[in-house]
Design an enzyme around this catalytic site. Structure first.
Site, mmCIF file in Angstrom:
data_model
loop_
_atom_site.group_PDB
_atom_site.id
_atom_site.type_symbol
_atom_site.label_atom_id
_atom_site.label_comp_id
_atom_site.label_asym_id
_atom_site.label_seq_id
_atom_site.Cartn_x
_atom_site.Cartn_y
_atom_site.Cartn_z
ATOM 1 N N GLY A 413 2.807 -37.180 23.686
ATOM 2 C CA GLY A 413 2.462 -36.473 22.206
ATOM 3 C C GLY A 413 2.017 -35.233 22.203
ATOM 4 O O GLY A 413 1.170 -35.066 23.173
ATOM 5 N N GLY A 416 -2.617 -30.767 17.441
ATOM 6 C CA GLY A 416 -3.709 -29.637 17.378
ATOM 7 C C GLY A 416 -4.444 -30.037 18.382
ATOM 8 O O GLY A 416 -5.552 -28.939 18.670
ATOM 9 N N GLY A 418 -4.529 -30.671 21.729
ATOM 10 C CA GLY A 418 -4.035 -31.126 23.131
ATOM 11 C C GLY A 418 -2.852 -32.027 23.163
ATOM 12 O O GLY A 418 -2.491 -32.436 22.363
ATOM 13 N N ILE A 419 -2.326 -31.766 24.484
ATOM 14 C CA ILE A 419 -1.327 -32.685 24.825
ATOM 15 C C ILE A 419 -1.594 -33.974 25.468
ATOM 16 O O ILE A 419 -2.554 -33.739 26.358
ATOM 17 C CB ILE A 419 -0.225 -31.920 25.649
ATOM 18 C CG1 ILE A 419 0.302 -30.575 24.949
ATOM 19 C CG2 ILE A 419 0.846 -32.791 25.866
ATOM 20 C CD1 ILE A 419 0.883 -29.476 25.976
ATOM 21 N N VAL A 420 -1.026 -35.201 25.244
ATOM 22 C CA VAL A 420 -1.228 -36.450 25.783
ATOM 23 C C VAL A 420 -0.284 -36.763 26.954
ATOM 24 O O VAL A 420 1.257 -36.733 26.418
ATOM 25 C CB VAL A 420 -1.528 -37.627 24.718
ATOM 26 C CG1 VAL A 420 -1.833 -38.623 25.621
ATOM 27 C CG2 VAL A 420 -2.457 -37.165 23.804
ATOM 28 N N ASP A 534 -12.520 -40.269 11.605
ATOM 29 C CA ASP A 534 -10.946 -39.989 11.215
ATOM 30 C C ASP A 534 -10.201 -41.123 11.627
ATOM 31 O O ASP A 534 -9.151 -41.011 12.326
ATOM 32 C CB ASP A 534 -10.556 -38.828 12.434
ATOM 33 C CG ASP A 534 -9.319 -38.109 11.886
ATOM 34 O OD1 ASP A 534 -8.785 -38.031 10.727
ATOM 35 O OD2 ASP A 534 -8.650 -37.657 12.726
#
Length: 716
Positions: A413, A416, A418-420, A534
């Site tokens: 995924g 906003g 970072g990338i996982v 969150d």
């Protein structure tokens, strides 16, 4: 009236056809005819051709007279007919966890020998008739988890043999009757929680010396002071007064002593121990001093006997004060001069290029070590302090940085923050690695403190952070990989994919319980009693057996330190400690976020979160409530109503106000689980308590988790 006439016609027809059945049999047949749905055939052998009803399912007789009607958990849908009152020898009624609706017929209370009336877990409504006072032998009254309203009838104090009164999760209002405590001296269980009772707590409740377990008055609107007489209750009794409007000092006697603050929270007006806010001298009833009386800590003495020590009692002399001030000024000046010298000094450091090409290094053997800071580096770490290796947060981590970088990686995924990646090591171990970005701020020590605090969290319903990596150009977080995606996809399906396997009610309930347990751990058992801040379906991951794992805890805060730009200000690691408030200051300047289809994430935020600086665990409770509503309805947190949009919380409230049936709001995928209606309604009530507009009126996560566990127990 229509129901009553229908019953009379049916009884007349039955009597005309067959004359063998006795009067009690006809009375019970009126109940059978009032039941329009009997999916399990529980009343199938209730036949008018029998001489009496003593052989019928759920019926117990004594000397050919009906003494018990017990048909629990059979999904009976219908109402209670007035003819049941003609069962003069009736002692026990147990119709719990069915789908009965309507009000309690006054005629039912003509069965004067009634000892037990158990109707919890239905959808009954209306008020409790005042004629309940005629039931002199009544011992067990359980009307919990219904929709009863109105006040508790004052005549109930005449039921002096009552041992159990359980009215929780209804809509009762008004004061408790006069003489409630003095009259019901045999009471062993009292649960009035999650109603709207108001007025003061009767002082005579302290007379209930037979009470056991928990006296639960929580989540009501009781006001005024806590009567000291409550301390007269047995010391083993736990008194739960949370989430009312009580005020004044907490009495410190008997059963009220040595209780933790969790028994009193949610009452902003309460003061004194065990709460942290002391009572002021203006507080009504506050007679004790505001400081604690501990060994060696005594109130000031004003006695004349101390006149010889008056000089000491007045504090330091003027000379001593002046000397201290002058010393401080001189000390500050010296420190300032020293700092100015060090800051402006030009250090001669040998420029030695190491194998990585970094310019400034410590001197070699025989050289003086020197470290220079430029003005633009005053708030950052020197490159000499930089971290270039994988830091394990778990003793079981058996891989190093080289293995991680050489492993196969697949993008899971992108957001906003970072990338996982899904990373599969050579040994088959699968991890989830998040890149927080390249470059940015160099606040390594701050990052290290935050990430190591997160790494200490260990709970089966919270994603475990195993390791991290920090360098100037790269910041990585390494978590356990959770295989079944997130809750949002499980409820609504993945974008672009039309078909998916919907979750059954039992699985949804399991997920609800797991999330609750994870939040209880964060709120009460984690080192700093954290707030997630969150919570939403996107960051609730589902494991191999669909067990939930709360993720992204503290992620926004870490991204901010690392120089990223989190998409949500609320996506941050927060605690209830005052030391963390400095991280929340920006929240006070934010404008209210409008919940809309373009900003779905904001729909999970508590209304007060956009204007309150200090984070509250009640923010998470609100978010959890929205998630429950989403899992019950299958709808997104924004509902399309005609040409306009409405948030899910307000839409549900409108449906409740309009008394729409459950099927109108239930997720269509749950239609096959409609037999679990009583459980679904109970969870809906919990969800509505969670999304209350007033934070003080929302339950705490521990109470929510306990309520869900009790729900499962009662369904057995």
């Amino acid at each position: 009236m229509f129901y009553f006439v229908s019953v009379l016609v049916l009884l007349c027809n039955s009597h005309c056809l067959v004359g063998a059945l006795n009067d009690e049999g006809y009375a019970l047949l009126s109940f059978k005819h009032a039941i329009t749905q009997d999916p399990e055939g529980s009343l199938s052998n209730w036949n008018s051709s029998d001489a009496n009803p003593c052989s019928w399912n759920g019926i117990t007789c004594k000397e050919q007279r009906v003494v018990s009607l017990s048909i629990p958990k059979k999904k009976l849908f219908g109402f209670l007919p007035s003819a049941m009152g003609s069962l003069s020898e009736l002692r026990h009624v147990n119709l719990r966890n069915n789908k009965l609706y309507g009000s309690l017929p006054i005629e039912l209370f003509e069965a004067l020998g009634l000892q037990s009336l158990v109707l919890y877990g239905n959808t009954l409504s209306g008020s409790v008739p005042s004629v309940i006072g005629k039931l002199k032998y009544l011992q067990n009254l359980d009307l919990s988890q219904n929709f009863f309203n109105g006040s508790m009838p004052s005549s109930i104090v005449q039921c002096k043999r009552l041992r159990t009164v359980d009215l929780r999760l209804n809509n009762f209002t008004g004061f408790l009757p006069d003489g409630f405590g003095a009259g019901l001296v045999s009471l062993e269980k009292l649960d009035l929680s999650f109603n709207k009772f108001n007025g003061s707590i009767p002082s005579d409740l302290g007379n209930l010396s037979s009470l056991q377990g928990t006296v639960d008055l929580s989540h009501n609107q009781f006001s005024g002071i806590i009567p000291a007489s409550l301390g007269n209750l047995p010391e083993k009794v736990y008194i739960d007064l949370t989430y009312n409007n009580l005020s004044g000092p907490i009495p410190q006697n008997g059963a009220l002593m040595n209780r933790g603050p969790t028994a009193f929270i949610g009452n902003p007006g309460l003061c004194g121990p065990p709460l942290k806010n002391p009572c002021s001298s203006e507080t009504p009833g506050a007679t004790a001093p505001s400081f604690p009386f501990l060994p060696g800590n005594f109130p000031p003495q004003d006695s004349d006997d101390n006149s010889g020590n008056s000089e000491k009692s007045k504090g330091l002399s003027k000379r001593a004060v002046i000397a201290i001030v002058v010393s401080d000024v001189i000390g500050i000046c010296l420190v300032g001069l020293l700092f100015s010298y060090c800051y402006s000094r030009i250090c001669y450091c040998s420029k030695v290029k190491d194998e990585n090409g970094y310019g400034f290094a410590k001197g070699g053997k025989g050289r003086k070590e020197c470290l220079c800071f430029r003005k633009d580096e005053s708030e950052t770490l020197s490159e000499n302090m930089e971290q270039y290796d994988l830091v394990a947060l778990d003793t079981q981590v058996a891989f190093d940085l080289d293995e991680l970088l050489k492993a196969s990686a697949f993008v899971l995924g992108k957001s906003g923050i970072g990338i996982v990646y899904k990373v599969v090591l050579e040994e088959g171990l699968t991890l989830a690695v998040r890149r927080l970005g390249e470059g940015g701020s160099q606040r390594f020590k701050e990052f290290q403190t935050e990430v190591e605090a997160i790494g200490k969290l260990r709970h089966p319903n919270i994603v475990t952070l195993r390791a991290y990596y920090w360098s100037v150009d790269e910041k990585l977080l390494i978590n356990d990989y959770v295989p079944n995606g997130n809750l949002a996809a499980a409820i609504h399906g993945k974008p672009g994919i039309l078909s998916f396997t919907p979750l059954s009610w039992s699985v949804r309930l399991q997920i609800m319980k797991g999330i609750a347990k994870g939040l209880v751990y964060l709120h009460e058992f984690s080192p700093k009693k954290y707030v997630h801040g969150d919570l939403k379906p996107n960051n609730i991951l589902l494991g191999q057996n669909m067990e939930p794992h709360i993720s992204d805890f503290g992620l926004g805060r870490l991204a901010n330190i690392a120089g990223g730009s989190p998409t949500l200000q609320s996506n941050r690691m927060v605690t209830t400690d005052n030391a963390q408030e400095r991280h929340q200051k920006s929240a006070s300047t934010e404008s209210a976020v409008i919940c809309s289809s373009s900003t779905l994430g904001s729909c999970y935020q508590a209304p007060e979160a956009v204007k309150v600086v200090k984070p509250s665990q009640k923010w998470d409770v609100y978010s959890y409530g929205v998630i429950l509503l989403e899992m019950i309805t299958g709808r997104l947190p924004i509902v399309q109503v005609g040409s306009s949009e409405m948030d899910l919380v307000h839409w549900i409230q409108l449906c409740i106000d309009d008394k729409k049936p459950l099927l109108d709001v239930l997720d269509p995928h749950l239609m096959q689980d409609v037999e679990m209606e009583e459980e679904i309604i109970a969870v809906l009530k919990i969800a509505m308590a969670c999304v209350h507009s007033s934070p003080e009126r929302r339950p705490i996560m521990r109470h929510i988790s306990d309520a869900l566990d009790r729900l499962a127990t009662s369904a057995v």
